[in-house]
Design a protein around this motif. Structure first.
Motif, PDB file in Angstrom:
ATOM      1  N   ARG A 183     -25.607 -11.484  13.169  1.00 27.64           N
ATOM      2  CA  ARG A 183     -26.200 -10.958  11.930  1.00 27.64           C
ATOM      3  C   ARG A 183     -25.277 -11.273  10.743  1.00 27.64           C
ATOM      4  N   LYS A 184     -23.974 -11.026  10.914  1.00 20.51           N
ATOM      5  CA  LYS A 184     -23.001 -11.294   9.849  1.00 20.51           C
ATOM      6  C   LYS A 184     -22.956 -12.788   9.557  1.00 20.51           C
ATOM      7  N   LEU A 185     -23.011 -13.597  10.628  1.00 25.62           N
ATOM      8  CA  LEU A 185     -22.989 -15.052  10.435  1.00 25.62           C
ATOM      9  C   LEU A 185     -24.204 -15.490   9.606  1.00 25.62           C
ATOM     10  N   ALA A 245     -26.003  -5.524  -3.811  1.00 28.39           N
ATOM     11  CA  ALA A 245     -24.891  -4.562  -3.677  1.00 28.39           C
ATOM     12  C   ALA A 245     -23.543  -5.195  -4.009  1.00 28.39           C
ATOM     13  N   THR A 246     -23.420  -6.517  -3.819  1.00 29.89           N
ATOM     14  CA  THR A 246     -22.127  -7.185  -4.051  1.00 29.89           C
ATOM     15  C   THR A 246     -22.237  -8.177  -5.221  1.00 29.89           C
ATOM     16  N   ALA A 247     -23.186  -7.865  -6.124  1.00 27.10           N
ATOM     17  CA  ALA A 247     -23.505  -8.817  -7.209  1.00 27.10           C
ATOM     18  C   ALA A 247     -22.283  -9.254  -8.014  1.00 27.10           C
ATOM     19  N   TYR A 250     -17.204 -12.263  -5.733  1.00 24.12           N
ATOM     20  CA  TYR A 250     -17.247 -13.646  -5.287  1.00 24.12           C
ATOM     21  C   TYR A 250     -17.187 -13.643  -3.767  1.00 24.12           C
ATOM     22  N   SER A 251     -18.006 -14.457  -3.112  1.00 31.35           N
ATOM     23  CA  SER A 251     -18.000 -14.491  -1.641  1.00 31.35           C
ATOM     24  C   SER A 251     -16.651 -15.006  -1.145  1.00 31.35           C
ATOM     25  N   SER A 252     -16.360 -14.720   0.129  1.00 26.63           N
ATOM     26  CA  SER A 252     -15.067 -15.141   0.699  1.00 26.63           C
ATOM     27  C   SER A 252     -14.946 -16.668   0.666  1.00 26.63           C
TER      28      SER A 252
HETATM   29  O1  KPL Z   1     -19.155 -11.150   3.959  1.00 28.53           O
HETATM   30  C1  KPL Z   1     -19.353 -11.627   2.856  1.00 28.53           C
HETATM   31  C2  KPL Z   1     -18.416 -12.686   2.429  1.00 28.53           C
HETATM   32  O2  KPL Z   1     -18.220 -12.889   1.233  1.00 28.53           O
HETATM   33  O3  KPL Z   1     -17.844 -13.343   3.319  1.00 28.53           O
HETATM   34  C3  KPL Z   1     -20.536 -11.187   2.052  1.00 28.53           C
HETATM   35  C4  KPL Z   1     -20.113 -10.264   0.967  1.00 28.53           C
HETATM   36  C5  KPL Z   1     -21.502 -10.438   2.958  1.00 28.53           C
HETATM   37  C6  KPL Z   1     -21.267 -12.348   1.515  1.00 28.53           C
HETATM   38  O4  KPL Z   1     -21.746 -13.165   2.517  1.00 28.53           O
END
Ligand code: KPL
Ligand code: NAD
Length: 305
Positions: A183-185, A245-247, A250-252
């Motif tokens: 799910r996270k992937l 929610a994370t608008a 910046y993504s990882s």
């Molecule tokens: O896990 C995340 C990341 O930035 O790696 C989120 C915030 C879910 C974005 O995919």
């Protein structure tokens, strides 16, 4: 006497775990790359955790992989692309029945590690905690979250979860850890590469709604084909919720690229495309996204594996 936690990788998550365990009085030892790093660590005097703006240093004992003390519990806190090699170095030190806790994001590295150490029990983790380094041996606890731990081959929870309770590390034992990792992937595949290619914060993807939705359709197909229907459930709604929610974040992957660091692409989008090909599943948008990302990384002189 309680079993010592060996922590492999003194980066963001490794330091976050090591300092909280040490603070709770749990026996912890850090494994750093080599003698040079060990000397630098000793000169720094310990690991520093910055939490709510205040910094505390913990003199966690450290060693190199060459040390000969046996290892019964190993927290693997390297990036996915370093995990297999880093664990292989320590294989001769693992006791029979040793336990490894694998903190890597994505999928692929866990199986590679497990194949290297068939004598060990490998426990996978999926974490929503957030931390970053603001100096050598210093980590800032940036986002409180949760860590799910599980062993797909063996549902019984280990007793050392008590150490995590003592250390105040929020966690839950999960008998469906593979579903959580998939799910996270999928979330990471739908969000992270697009933030890199569009050069935007997560919230910027609200302007690319159709592109995100098309990827979610293909990711849902992939998860279903992999026998992960629970990970596929309402994926698009969840992706949209996370984007909202994370608008402001910046993504990882965006941050890795912005700092000229190698990404974990092979264990996220790369893994998804590889598994789709193995299932002879045609996912044109996902494949095209990977091609665009690889080209972009090459144009910046960054590795694409
Ligand atoms: O896990 C995340 C990341 O930035 O790696 C989120 C915030 C879910 C974005 O995919
Ligand atoms: P990091 O780059 O900050 O730390 C990794 C550390 O491992 C580095 O210090 C590196 O030198 C060390 N290392 C690599 N090979 C080694 C070896 N052979 N021997 C000793 N040390 C070695 O990475 P991180 O941000 O802590 O991420 C670790 C994993 O956790 C990644 O898969 C990441 O996706 C995942 N994760 C990170 C966060 C976060 O907020 N940082 C959140 C969730 C998941």
């Amino acid at each position: 006497m309680s079993t010592t936690w060996h922590i492999l990788g003194a980066g963001s998550l490794g330091t976050l775990w090591a300092t909280r365990l040490a603070r709770a009085g749990v026996a912890v030892r850090l494994i750093v790359r080599d003698e040079n790093r060990l000397n630098a660590y000793h000169a720094a005097g310990g690991l520093t955790l910055v939490e709510h703006g205040s910094a505390s240093t913990y003199a966690v004992p450290a060693e190199t992989p060459d040390s000969d003390a046996p290892i019964s519990r190993l927290l693997v806190a390297c990036k996915a692309y370093d995990a297999e090699h880093a664990v292989a170095q320590l294989a001769p030190r693992l006791t029979p029945g040793a336990e490894l806790i694998l903190l890597q994001n994505g999928l692929g590295s866990q199986d590679a590690v497990a194949a290297r150490v068939p004598q060990a029990r490998c426990i996978s983790a999926s974490s929503t905690e957030g931390a970053f380094r603001d100096g050598d041996w210093r980590v800032v606890f940036a986002g409180h979250g949760y860590t799910w731990l599980g062993d797909a081959g063996h549902p019984v929870a280990p007793i050392w979860l008590d150490d995590l309770n003592a250390a105040g590390i929020p966690h839950e034992w999960s008998t469906e850890i593979l579903t959580r990792l998939w799910r996270k992937l999928a979330l990471n595949c739908a969000i992270n590469p697009l933030t890199v290619l569009h050069g935007c914060r997560n919230g910027g993807l609200q302007d690319h709604h159709c592109e995100v939705a098309t990827l979610c359709v293909e990711l849902t197909e992939l998860l279903d084909r992999c026998g992960q229907p629970a990970a596929a459930e309402d994926l698009q709604q969840e992706v949209e919720r996370v984007i909202q929610a994370t608008a402001a974040n910046y993504s990882s992957m965006y941050q890795d690229v912005a700092h000229q660091r190698r990404t974990e692409i092979s264990y996220l989008l790369g893994h998804a495309c590889k598994v789709a090909a193995r299932h002879q599943l045609n996912l044109p948008h996902l494949n095209q996204l990977q091609q665009r990302l690889v080209t972009h990384l090459h144009s910046l002189g960054l590795p694409s594996d």
